[in-house]
Motif scaffolding. Structure first.
Motif, PDB file in Angstrom:
ATOM      1  N   PRO A   2     -38.734   1.966  -0.808  1.00 55.12           N
ATOM      2  CA  PRO A   2     -39.905   1.487  -0.061  1.00 55.12           C
ATOM      3  C   PRO A   2     -40.733   0.496  -0.882  1.00 55.12           C
ATOM      4  N   THR A   3     -41.300  -0.455  -0.178  1.00 56.80           N
ATOM      5  CA  THR A   3     -42.165  -1.443  -0.821  1.00 56.80           C
ATOM      6  C   THR A   3     -43.600  -0.936  -0.803  1.00 56.80           C
ATOM      7  N   LEU A   4     -44.457  -1.631  -1.521  1.00 56.00           N
ATOM      8  CA  LEU A   4     -45.878  -1.302  -1.518  1.00 56.00           C
ATOM      9  C   LEU A   4     -46.401  -1.336  -0.087  1.00 56.00           C
ATOM     10  N   GLU A   5     -46.025  -2.355   0.648  1.00 59.44           N
ATOM     11  CA  GLU A   5     -46.469  -2.484   2.040  1.00 59.44           C
ATOM     12  C   GLU A   5     -46.012  -1.291   2.881  1.00 59.44           C
ATOM     13  N   ASP A   6     -44.774  -0.845   2.683  1.00 58.35           N
ATOM     14  CA  ASP A   6     -44.263   0.334   3.402  1.00 58.35           C
ATOM     15  C   ASP A   6     -45.089   1.568   3.065  1.00 58.35           C
ATOM     16  N   ASP A   7     -45.354   1.750   1.771  1.00 58.92           N
ATOM     17  CA  ASP A   7     -46.129   2.912   1.333  1.00 58.92           C
ATOM     18  C   ASP A   7     -47.534   2.896   1.930  1.00 58.92           C
ATOM     19  N   ASP A  55     -46.149 -11.085  -6.769  1.00 63.27           N
ATOM     20  CA  ASP A  55     -45.489  -9.983  -7.458  1.00 63.27           C
ATOM     21  C   ASP A  55     -46.082  -8.640  -7.028  1.00 63.27           C
ATOM     22  N   GLU A  56     -45.234  -7.707  -6.623  1.00 54.65           N
ATOM     23  CA  GLU A  56     -45.708  -6.419  -6.113  1.00 54.65           C
ATOM     24  C   GLU A  56     -46.457  -5.614  -7.170  1.00 54.65           C
ATOM     25  N   ARG A  60     -50.278  -4.407  -6.768  1.00 57.00           N
ATOM     26  CA  ARG A  60     -50.696  -3.018  -6.945  1.00 57.00           C
ATOM     27  C   ARG A  60     -51.928  -2.947  -7.843  1.00 57.00           C
TER      28      ARG A  60
END
Length: 115
Positions: A2-7, A55-56, A60
């Motif tokens: 999962p990506t940050l966006e998904d989380d 950059d993820e 964050r």
């Protein structure tokens, strides 16, 4: 993975966000101000959206910084002082701009004597 966006889509409460990002918090502050904290966080994110890194991991860090700031706003102050929601600003004095030309206009009853 999962990506940050998904989380983020799975988070709904202030506690969810604070726990997800590993931010220590006082539960009493959050219980009283949870909606205010989330709205302030949203406002901070909106202001930062044009400068959000690609950059993820860097994203964050921005999220952590802004959520910590939103939470701290209500540790150091309160909802009435911070006035996050419009309802808290409704009874403040309002200002309006009236051009001098309009005030001196002959169609203005106070100037033309037709009151």
């Amino acid at each position: 993975m999962p990506t940050l966006e998904d989380d983020l889509q799975d988070l709904s409460t202030a506690e969810d966000f604070l726990n997800y990002f590993g931010i220590n918090y006082d539960i009493q502050v959050v219980q009283v101000n949870r909606l205010h904290i989330l709205q302030r966080f949203h406002n901070y994110l909106h202001k930062a959206e044009n400068a959000m890194p690609d950059d993820e991991a860097a994203q964050r860090e921005v999220y952590i910084r802004l959520l910590t700031r939103a939470y701290q706003d209500f540790v150091e102050s309160d909802a009435l002082t911070e006035k996050v929601f419009k309802v808290f600003r409704m009874h403040e004095p309002q200002t309006a701009f009236v051009p001098l030309e309009q005030i001196m206009s002959k169609s203005n009853p106070a100037v033309s004597g037709k009151m």
